[in-house]
Design a protein around this motif. Structure first.
Motif, PDB file in Angstrom:
ATOM      1  N   THR A 159      36.891  19.552 -20.538  1.00 57.08           N
ATOM      2  CA  THR A 159      37.200  18.371 -19.741  1.00 57.08           C
ATOM      3  C   THR A 159      36.674  18.590 -18.329  1.00 57.08           C
ATOM      4  O   THR A 159      36.543  19.724 -17.866  1.00 57.08           O
ATOM      5  CB  THR A 159      38.711  18.081 -19.670  1.00 57.08           C
ATOM      6  N   VAL A 160      36.371  17.477 -17.649  1.00 52.35           N
ATOM      7  CA  VAL A 160      35.878  17.515 -16.273  1.00 52.35           C
ATOM      8  C   VAL A 160      36.738  16.583 -15.435  1.00 52.35           C
ATOM      9  O   VAL A 160      37.003  15.450 -15.844  1.00 52.35           O
ATOM     10  CB  VAL A 160      34.398  17.088 -16.196  1.00 52.35           C
ATOM     11  N   ASP A 161      37.175  17.062 -14.280  1.00 53.90           N
ATOM     12  CA  ASP A 161      38.045  16.216 -13.459  1.00 53.90           C
ATOM     13  C   ASP A 161      37.245  15.454 -12.404  1.00 53.90           C
ATOM     14  O   ASP A 161      36.021  15.546 -12.333  1.00 53.90           O
ATOM     15  CB  ASP A 161      39.200  17.026 -12.852  1.00 53.90           C
ATOM     16  N   THR A 162      37.932  14.691 -11.587  1.00 57.11           N
ATOM     17  CA  THR A 162      37.279  13.786 -10.641  1.00 57.11           C
ATOM     18  C   THR A 162      36.635  14.502  -9.455  1.00 57.11           C
ATOM     19  O   THR A 162      35.974  13.863  -8.644  1.00 57.11           O
ATOM     20  CB  THR A 162      38.279  12.745 -10.126  1.00 57.11           C
ATOM     21  N   CYS A 163      36.816  15.812  -9.354  1.00 51.68           N
ATOM     22  CA  CYS A 163      36.069  16.600  -8.365  1.00 51.68           C
ATOM     23  C   CYS A 163      34.998  17.451  -9.031  1.00 51.68           C
ATOM     24  O   CYS A 163      34.378  18.301  -8.374  1.00 51.68           O
ATOM     25  CB  CYS A 163      37.012  17.486  -7.553  1.00 51.68           C
ATOM     26  N   GLY A 164      34.778  17.240 -10.325  1.00 56.76           N
ATOM     27  CA  GLY A 164      33.740  17.976 -11.031  1.00 56.76           C
ATOM     28  C   GLY A 164      34.148  19.339 -11.531  1.00 56.76           C
ATOM     29  O   GLY A 164      33.321  20.065 -12.081  1.00 56.76           O
ATOM     30  N   ASN A 165      35.419  19.725 -11.350  1.00 57.46           N
ATOM     31  CA  ASN A 165      35.885  20.993 -11.904  1.00 57.46           C
ATOM     32  C   ASN A 165      35.821  20.927 -13.426  1.00 57.46           C
ATOM     33  O   ASN A 165      36.257  19.944 -14.027  1.00 57.46           O
ATOM     34  CB  ASN A 165      37.317  21.280 -11.466  1.00 57.46           C
ATOM     35  N   ILE A 166      35.291  21.980 -14.038  1.00 58.13           N
ATOM     36  CA  ILE A 166      35.150  22.033 -15.496  1.00 58.13           C
ATOM     37  C   ILE A 166      36.228  22.956 -16.065  1.00 58.13           C
ATOM     38  O   ILE A 166      36.366  24.100 -15.629  1.00 58.13           O
ATOM     39  CB  ILE A 166      33.761  22.564 -15.898  1.00 58.13           C
ATOM     40  N   PHE A 167      36.980  22.457 -17.051  1.00 59.44           N
ATOM     41  CA  PHE A 167      38.011  23.244 -17.732  1.00 59.44           C
ATOM     42  C   PHE A 167      37.651  23.331 -19.214  1.00 59.44           C
ATOM     43  O   PHE A 167      37.418  22.308 -19.856  1.00 59.44           O
ATOM     44  CB  PHE A 167      39.387  22.598 -17.573  1.00 59.44           C
ATOM     45  N   ALA A 168      37.602  24.542 -19.731  1.00 57.97           N
ATOM     46  CA  ALA A 168      37.299  24.771 -21.154  1.00 57.97           C
ATOM     47  C   ALA A 168      38.522  25.428 -21.788  1.00 57.97           C
ATOM     48  O   ALA A 168      38.847  26.569 -21.479  1.00 57.97           O
ATOM     49  CB  ALA A 168      36.070  25.647 -21.299  1.00 57.97           C
ATOM     50  N   ARG A 169      39.189  24.709 -22.689  1.00 58.13           N
ATOM     51  CA  ARG A 169      40.512  25.096 -23.181  1.00 58.13           C
ATOM     52  C   ARG A 169      40.447  25.694 -24.584  1.00 58.13           C
ATOM     53  O   ARG A 169      39.821  25.125 -25.494  1.00 58.13           O
ATOM     54  CB  ARG A 169      41.435  23.876 -23.181  1.00 58.13           C
ATOM     55  N   ARG A 170      41.117  26.823 -24.721  1.00 58.03           N
ATOM     56  CA  ARG A 170      41.350  27.452 -26.029  1.00 58.03           C
ATOM     57  C   ARG A 170      42.841  27.338 -26.312  1.00 58.03           C
ATOM     58  O   ARG A 170      43.663  27.887 -25.595  1.00 58.03           O
ATOM     59  CB  ARG A 170      40.928  28.919 -26.001  1.00 58.03           C
ATOM     60  N   GLU A 171      43.186  26.611 -27.367  1.00 52.25           N
ATOM     61  CA  GLU A 171      44.597  26.356 -27.640  1.00 52.25           C
ATOM     62  C   GLU A 171      45.333  27.645 -27.991  1.00 52.25           C
ATOM     63  O   GLU A 171      44.759  28.572 -28.566  1.00 52.25           O
ATOM     64  CB  GLU A 171      44.761  25.352 -28.783  1.00 52.25           C
ATOM     65  N   GLY A 172      46.623  27.656 -27.653  1.00 55.72           N
ATOM     66  CA  GLY A 172      47.487  28.751 -28.041  1.00 55.72           C
ATOM     67  C   GLY A 172      48.351  28.362 -29.221  1.00 55.72           C
ATOM     68  O   GLY A 172      48.332  27.213 -29.688  1.00 55.72           O
TER      69      GLY A 172
END
Length: 415
Positions: free
Chosen positions: A60-73
């Motif tokens: 996902t990418v937020d409104t400031c361009g930060n990129i988050f790549a999530r691995r579920e637990g």
């Protein structure tokens, strides 16, 4: 094969990722010039996102361009453990500053995939936008916005030297996301970073346990004067904004020398002026300076001296002075439990390590205001950084990446 206390990351794979990054946005020989929101930044982001998706992560990418790549637990309702840093560089940057921290987070996830281990809490790798502040000032604005220190509209309104807006450039490169850049529950944040100083390398130490950051204060100041001919204009009638800015920068350097014996520092970092041409006095100048010192109170004194110096420089040159922006970070901000965990894993693994303070700014400083946070330092040759000669060997990262792996898993798996 399963996760165990002696598990290690794939250092060859991590090194290959660093080498792939080093081919995007080359600068001076051996270095990078990958300014934030540039075409090179987009290319690196695209590569990173592709790697994350190949690792099975949800991006996902937020409104400031930060990129988050999530691995579920196994318990996806728990707040995630974040690991990250930044992929942008200085204009004469190196190949490791920030980048190693993001790719170390990716390597932790890849290793857990290889081992077939799913942590209890989700893991998220994060790339923070504009950590360097080389193109849009101040630095670390996107991580600051994420924890509520800045408003999104203010960040989007920042402009570079060509007048281009942060928000417009985010959209242009395709990384203006729709996820709100706003505080949300985070279990913990880890950041691995090269030391950017000479201590670990000089001592032959494999890893630094970061216990805090030098209290630091920065400010951006505008000087307004009046254009005039450099020849006939009498000295007592001049309002030379360029001279006012230059005086402030030299006064800032003097402040640094006044505290150098106690490891205080003041940096005259930037001066731009208009028209800045031969034959005419400039009517506008903008300058950036900062101070830092290991003692919080002394750093505040230095910051006040820096502020007063700006007005003194303006008065001496018949100009007006406006402090347009200020920022500060550092202190004893890192979580004692996470710091102890990192130290314990280093000792258990036989890694040579030492406690150390960070003297540079990092996104971790903002995250520490929001959630338990810790940093790991790895050595770099002679401490050279923000320079194309910044250099690390694969072995420079062996201890730090492996300690990061186990500290992250311990935090994410706790009951």
């Amino acid at each position: 094969m399963s996760y165990a206390p002696d598990s290690t990351v794939d250092l060859d794979r991590f090194t290959a990722s660093l080498e792939a990054s080093a081919r995007i946005g080359p600068g001076r020989p051996g270095g990078l010039s990958r300014l934030t929101l540039s075409d090179a930044d987009r290319e690196m982001r695209d590569l990173f996102v592709g790697w994350c998706r190949d690792a099975g992560l949800a991006v996902t990418v937020d409104t400031c361009g930060n990129i988050f790549a999530r691995r579920e637990g196994t318990d996806p309702d728990e707040p995630p453990v974040l690991v990250g840093s930044h992929l942008d560089t200085q204009i004469n940057g190196g190949r490791f500053d920030g980048i190693a921290g993001v790719l170390a987070g990716l390597e932790v996830v890849r290793t857990l995939n290889d081992l077939g281990h799913t942590t209890r809490r989700p893991l998220e790798i994060v790339n923070w936008t504009n950590e360097e502040g080389a193109r849009f000032s101040p630095p670390m604005v996107a991580s600051g916005c994420f924890i509520g220190a800045y408003e999104v509209d203010w960040v989007h309104g920042l402009t570079d030297d060509d007048g281009l807006r942060f928000g417009d450039e985010l959209a242009r490169i395709g990384y203006l996301g729709d996820t709100p850049c706003a505080p949300r529950p985070i279990d913990a944040y880890f950041e691995l970073h090269i030391e950017q100083g000479p201590i670990l390398d000089a001592e032959g130490c494999e890893m630094g346990v970061v216990i805090g950051g030098y209290p630091s204060h920065g400010m951006r100041v505008r000087f307004d004067g009046r254009t005039a001919h450099t020849g006939p204009t009498p000295m007592d009638q001049r309002q030379n904004a360029l001279a006012a800015g230059a005086r402030w920068l030299t006064m800032a350097d003097d402040i640094g020398w006044a505290y150098a014996a106690q490891d205080g520092k003041a940096s005259a970092a930037r001066l731009v002026a208009w028209p800045n041409k031969a034959g005419i006095l400039s009517d506008h100048a903008e300058a950036v300076c900062d101070v830092r010192h290991p003692d919080t109170s002394t750093a505040r004194v230095m910051a006040e001296r820096l502020r007063r110096a700006a007005f003194e420089a303006a008065a001496r040159c018949g100009c007006r002075c406006t402090v347009e922006d200020t920022w500060h970070w550092g202190g004893d901000i890192f979580d004692a439990g996470l710091v102890a965990s990192i130290r314990q894993h280093a000792e258990r693994m036989g890694v040579t390590h030492r406690d150390i303070q960070s003297q540079a700014g990092h996104d971790a400083y903002f995250l520490a205001r929001h959630c338990p946070t810790a940093m790991i330092f790895t050595p770099c040759r002679d401490g050279i950084t923000h320079n194309n000669e910044e250099f690390c060997t694969p072995d420079s990262f062996r201890a730090g990446t492996n300690v990061l792996l186990h500290a992250v898993v311990e935090r994410a798996d706790r009951a």
